[in-house]
Design an enzyme around this catalytic site. Structure first.
Site, PDB file in Angstrom:
ATOM      1  N   GLY A 314      37.002  39.334  40.957  1.00 10.60           N
ATOM      2  CA  GLY A 314      36.766  40.662  40.401  1.00 10.60           C
ATOM      3  C   GLY A 314      37.322  41.725  41.313  1.00 10.60           C
ATOM      4  O   GLY A 314      38.354  41.529  41.952  1.00 10.60           O
ATOM      5  N   GLU A 315      36.665  42.873  41.371  1.00 11.86           N
ATOM      6  CA  GLU A 315      37.051  44.018  42.204  1.00 11.86           C
ATOM      7  C   GLU A 315      38.266  44.767  41.667  1.00 11.86           C
ATOM      8  O   GLU A 315      38.541  45.876  42.093  1.00 11.86           O
ATOM      9  CB  GLU A 315      37.367  43.608  43.652  1.00 11.86           C
ATOM     10  CG  GLU A 315      36.278  42.931  44.413  1.00 11.86           C
ATOM     11  CD  GLU A 315      36.703  42.572  45.831  1.00 11.86           C
ATOM     12  OE1 GLU A 315      37.844  42.909  46.237  1.00 11.86           O
ATOM     13  OE2 GLU A 315      35.903  41.941  46.536  1.00 11.86           O
TER      14      GLU A 315
END
Length: 349
Positions: A314-315
């Site tokens: 993610g991120e």
């Protein structure tokens, strides 16, 4: 109080048959066998249609990372404690996270939004405070958000994007427990079995995954009446996903190219698409993550991922990794010579 009806903009259909034909003709006339650049050509066509240009230029790309905590995390649906949310926000801002490193490498301006983290942050460049509350409520005991909180988060996302320059938005997120919210949204809005939508998230073992699935089955049953997109979003959370929904809607209205990262960012697009059915026309799926629900979600949206690297971070990290492909697609349209210009013979000459 923000009215949800006022937070959902109208999103137009950007299909343009004449422009699509000109873009395809330009690609076909480049010095290469027909279709030899494969999916880079379809990517160039999509970007050209989003930006309404035969010579598209991606300008001032923005990486937007929205962060918040989830009350459901208290049920043990994640391998990591909720404190990791605020710790990773600090890491983003210090330049030590994967998305920070990759954004810097690829010239992506990074903005981190506190949408509802259980921690007070010192004001600093790159951090935007749009906190609704210190985390959502526990969705296993009641709605994660009130309707008013959900509407405010969407409005916040729109406001944040309006203030950002450029014509490309890359989506990122951080929130311990948010893969559970994404799985719940996918199961409800796409009508899929929750077990098939649920993965190990941050690294649950087999027993942890079984427990997570049991919790999510109960949550889904508790909120059986939450069938409409905004009702489901309020029921399951989270603040960062709702803020990303607003960001996606605003970017779509402005005809920015929207680069989707992993499962959670894709869940925000799923909600936005359910609200306005032309949203996905503006989207590029950066990759297909190791979360089992992600491939199902992208299929539901009709999007084919550019990369498959078994990412599950993610991120916005996957979006950053895919970014050079978007730039290359545009350069092919703008800079690659035609047969006529280069004096190169065609196959049928």
């Amino acid at each position: 109080m923000t009215d949800s009806n006022q937070t959902i903009p109208s999103i137009s259909d950007i299909h343009d048959g004449a422009l699509a034909a000109r873009l395809q003709s330009a690609l076909d006339n480049k010095t290469k066998p027909l279709g030899a650049l494969g999916r880079l050509e379809s990517l160039a066509l999509r970007i050209g249609l989003v930006l309404g240009s035969e010579t598209p230029v991606l300008e001032a790309p923005q990486m937007l990372v929205c962060a918040a905590d989830h009350g459901l995390a208290a049920r043990g649906v994640s391998a990591f404690p909720s404190d990791v949310t605020w710790q990773m926000v600090e890491n983003f801002l210090a330049g030590g996270a994967a998305v920070s490193v990759l954004a810097l490498q690829h010239g992506l301006a990074l903005t981190v939004v506190d949408c509802g983290v259980r921690r007070d942050f010192q004001a600093r460049p790159g951090l935007v405070s749009r906190r609704i509350a210190a985390g959502t409520a526990d969705a296993s005991a009641g709605p994660a958000m009130t309707a008013e909180q959900c509407a405010q988060a969407i409005a916040n996302g729109r406001e944040v994007v309006r203030a950002l320059p450029g014509n490309a938005l890359l989506l990122g997120e951080m929130g311990i427990g948010n893969s559970s919210a994404a799985a719940l949204l996918l199961a409800r809005l796409a009508g899929l079995d929750i077990d098939g939508c649920t993965g190990s998230g941050t690294g649950l073992d087999a027993a942890g995954l079984a427990r997570k699935r049991e919790v999510l089955r109960d949550v889904l049953a508790l909120h059986a009446a939450a069938s409409e997109p905004l009702d489901a979003l309020a029921a399951f959370g989270g603040f960062e996903i709702a803020t990303l929904v607003g960001a996606v809607l605003q970017a779509a209205q402005e005809r920015r190219v929207i680069v989707i990262d992993g499962f959670i960012a894709s869940a925000a697009v799923l909600v936005a698409q359910a609200l306005q059915p032309h949203v996905a026309q503006r989207c590029v799926a950066a990759h297909s993550s190791a979360e089992p629900g992600h491939a199902l979600l992208l299929k539901h949206l009709g999007l084919e991922p550019l990369l498959n690297l078994d990412l599950r971070l993610g991120e916005g990290s996957g979006g950053a990794l895919a970014w050079p492909l978007l730039e290359s697609a545009c350069r092919i349209l703008r800079e690659m010579a035609s047969f006529e210009a280069a004096g190169v013979s065609r196959k049928d000459s």
